[in-house]
Design a protein around this motif. Structure first.
Motif, mmCIF file in Angstrom:
data_model
loop_
_atom_site.group_PDB
_atom_site.id
_atom_site.type_symbol
_atom_site.label_atom_id
_atom_site.label_comp_id
_atom_site.label_asym_id
_atom_site.label_seq_id
_atom_site.Cartn_x
_atom_site.Cartn_y
_atom_site.Cartn_z
ATOM 1 N N TRP A 173 40.576 16.071 43.837
ATOM 2 C CA TRP A 173 40.338 17.577 44.124
ATOM 3 C C TRP A 173 39.471 17.994 45.114
ATOM 4 N N ARG A 174 38.148 17.477 45.326
ATOM 5 C CA ARG A 174 37.447 17.601 46.588
ATOM 6 C C ARG A 174 38.075 17.190 47.785
ATOM 7 N N ALA A 175 38.927 16.152 47.844
ATOM 8 C CA ALA A 175 39.526 15.687 49.176
ATOM 9 C C ALA A 175 40.510 16.887 49.209
ATOM 10 N N GLU A 176 41.337 17.294 48.438
ATOM 11 C CA GLU A 176 42.421 18.334 48.626
ATOM 12 C C GLU A 176 41.736 19.626 49.215
ATOM 13 N N LEU A 177 40.831 19.906 48.564
ATOM 14 C CA LEU A 177 40.182 21.116 49.224
ATOM 15 C C LEU A 177 39.588 20.861 50.664
ATOM 16 N N MET A 178 38.814 19.955 50.961
ATOM 17 C CA MET A 178 38.685 19.653 52.114
ATOM 18 C C MET A 178 39.556 19.435 53.179
ATOM 19 N N ILE A 179 40.725 18.836 52.918
ATOM 20 C CA ILE A 179 42.010 18.910 53.967
ATOM 21 C C ILE A 179 42.365 20.308 54.238
ATOM 22 N N ASN A 180 42.348 21.426 53.212
ATOM 23 C CA ASN A 180 42.725 22.382 53.185
ATOM 24 C C ASN A 180 41.717 23.396 54.091
ATOM 25 N N LEU A 181 40.426 23.071 53.985
ATOM 26 C CA LEU A 181 39.449 23.833 54.575
ATOM 27 C C LEU A 181 39.620 23.356 56.148
ATOM 28 N N LEU A 182 39.779 22.064 56.434
ATOM 29 C CA LEU A 182 40.302 21.618 57.667
ATOM 30 C C LEU A 182 41.267 22.579 58.400
ATOM 31 N N GLU A 183 42.435 22.574 57.694
ATOM 32 C CA GLU A 183 43.470 23.510 58.034
ATOM 33 C C GLU A 183 43.269 24.856 58.505
ATOM 34 N N CYS A 184 42.209 25.223 57.650
ATOM 35 C CA CYS A 184 41.874 26.746 57.834
ATOM 36 C C CYS A 184 41.009 26.657 59.242
ATOM 37 N N PHE A 185 40.165 25.736 59.553
ATOM 38 C CA PHE A 185 39.540 25.714 60.994
ATOM 39 C C PHE A 185 40.589 25.632 61.981
ATOM 40 N N LEU A 186 41.599 24.719 61.626
ATOM 41 C CA LEU A 186 42.703 24.740 62.945
ATOM 42 C C LEU A 186 43.343 25.972 63.033
ATOM 43 N N ASP A 187 43.932 26.688 61.911
ATOM 44 C CA ASP A 187 44.227 27.966 62.018
ATOM 45 C C ASP A 187 43.521 29.090 62.755
ATOM 46 N N ALA A 188 42.281 28.725 62.541
ATOM 47 C CA ALA A 188 41.376 29.808 63.232
ATOM 48 C C ALA A 188 41.056 29.468 64.683
ATOM 49 N N SER A 189 41.540 28.303 65.219
ATOM 50 C CA SER A 189 41.152 27.699 66.297
ATOM 51 C C SER A 189 39.830 27.442 66.639
ATOM 52 N N GLN A 190 39.221 27.061 65.369
ATOM 53 C CA GLN A 190 37.721 26.797 65.301
ATOM 54 C C GLN A 190 37.779 25.190 65.596
ATOM 55 N N LEU A 191 37.660 24.875 66.520
ATOM 56 C CA LEU A 191 37.898 23.523 67.137
ATOM 57 C C LEU A 191 36.841 22.466 66.936
ATOM 58 N N VAL A 196 33.613 18.584 63.615
ATOM 59 C CA VAL A 196 32.454 18.245 62.980
ATOM 60 C C VAL A 196 32.881 17.914 61.551
ATOM 61 N N PHE A 197 33.369 18.957 60.906
ATOM 62 C CA PHE A 197 33.925 18.780 59.457
ATOM 63 C C PHE A 197 34.849 17.679 59.139
ATOM 64 N N LYS A 212 44.485 9.530 50.958
ATOM 65 C CA LYS A 212 44.590 11.001 51.662
ATOM 66 C C LYS A 212 43.986 10.920 53.013
ATOM 67 N N TYR A 213 43.333 9.542 53.345
ATOM 68 C CA TYR A 213 42.880 9.550 54.585
ATOM 69 C C TYR A 213 43.763 10.005 55.920
ATOM 70 N N SER A 214 45.023 9.395 55.766
ATOM 71 C CA SER A 214 46.000 9.602 56.842
ATOM 72 C C SER A 214 46.254 11.071 57.064
ATOM 73 N N GLN A 215 46.008 12.056 55.946
ATOM 74 C CA GLN A 215 46.360 13.480 56.177
ATOM 75 C C GLN A 215 45.218 13.965 57.203
ATOM 76 N N ILE A 216 44.158 13.833 57.076
ATOM 77 C CA ILE A 216 43.237 14.255 57.987
ATOM 78 C C ILE A 216 43.639 14.012 59.379
ATOM 79 N N PHE A 217 43.755 12.496 59.693
ATOM 80 C CA PHE A 217 43.983 12.199 61.187
ATOM 81 C C PHE A 217 45.611 12.869 61.496
#
Length: 253
Positions: A173-191, A196-197, A212-217
């Protein structure tokens, strides 16, 4: 009176029985207004106001839920798990139905963050943080689309941080939320924030949820915001940490 209220709330939950809910609410309302025909010293416990609010919310009686919470917050009750639950219930009353309901969204986030902040200070209430994260994710669905994910960054960041702080055992669950938070950063173009995250999240996911590691990559590379060298560096950091832990374990034998 308290026993009568509890019996009606139980009936409302097991039925579900709307009339039992209304009867319980009327008893509490009369007690709160000082109009009870019973002994005026027969006070209602704070947990019953919250339980009634939660039950009313489940049955779709939002006005009853809201009024029960108002009576609860006006009273002087012991600080326990029901304070956190009251915050969560209040937040759900403001759950946004669309991306146009930004005022409701802000109120929703405010009360959820209050619940999480309250729970982080006492191990007994850590379960509220997990519950809040699940409810939060269910209710922010309208914002999970391009151009609106940025709205979730402040609150989702706090939730991820809180789950890390209490060392929540549900790593998937923590990993799922982390991946989605990364998507939020990308959507906001906060590169820079995304880079860093992703480094921190990648190490955690590789060690605890490697599937789930490959999802971040993929997220970083597909969006053109990352490069393989960066992730190879992160991968090496994760491997070094794992090897270090193995060495420590062997020394401890």
């Amino acid at each position: 009176m308290e026993l009568a209220v509890r019996e009606r709330l139980l009936a409302a939950e097991t039925g579900p029985d709307v009339q039992a809910l209304k009867n319980a609410y009327e008893l509490m309302k009369s007690a709160s207004d000082g109009q009870s025909a019973l002994d005026s010293s027969d006070n209602i416990s704070g947990d019953l106001y919250v339980l009634c609010a939660e039950q009313a919310l489940q049955l779709g009686y939002l006005e009853i839920s809201s009024d029960c919470l108002q009576m609860y917050f006006k009273g002087r009750f012991p600080v326990n798990q029901f304070l956190g639950r009251a915050y969560l219930c209040q937040g759900q009353l403001h759950a946004p139905r669309s991306t146009e309901n930004l005022d409701d969204f802000e109120k929703f986030v405010l009360f959820f963050m209050k619940a999480i902040d309250f729970a982080t200070h006492d191990r007994r209430y850590f379960f509220l943080i997990y519950n809040a994260s699940v409810l939060y994710w269910q209710l922010v669905r309208p914002f999970l689309k391009p151009g609106f994910r940025y709205c979730l960054i402040p609150s989702l960041s706090q939730i991820v941080t809180a789950l890390n702080q209490i060392e929540e055992r549900d790593n998937e669950w923590r990993a799922e939320l982390m991946i989605n938070l990364l998507e939020c950063f990308l959507d906001a173009s906060q590169l820079e924030e995304a880079k860093v995250f992703s480094s921190t999240a990648a190490v955690f996911i590789k060690e605890n949820v490697p599937d789930k590691y490959s999802q971040i990559f993929s997220l970083m590379v597909i969006n053109g915001y990352g490069n393989s060298l960066h992730f190879l560096h992160v991968l090496n950091l994760g491997n070094k940490k794992i090897k270090t832990n193995v060495v420590k374990a062997e020394i401890g034998k």
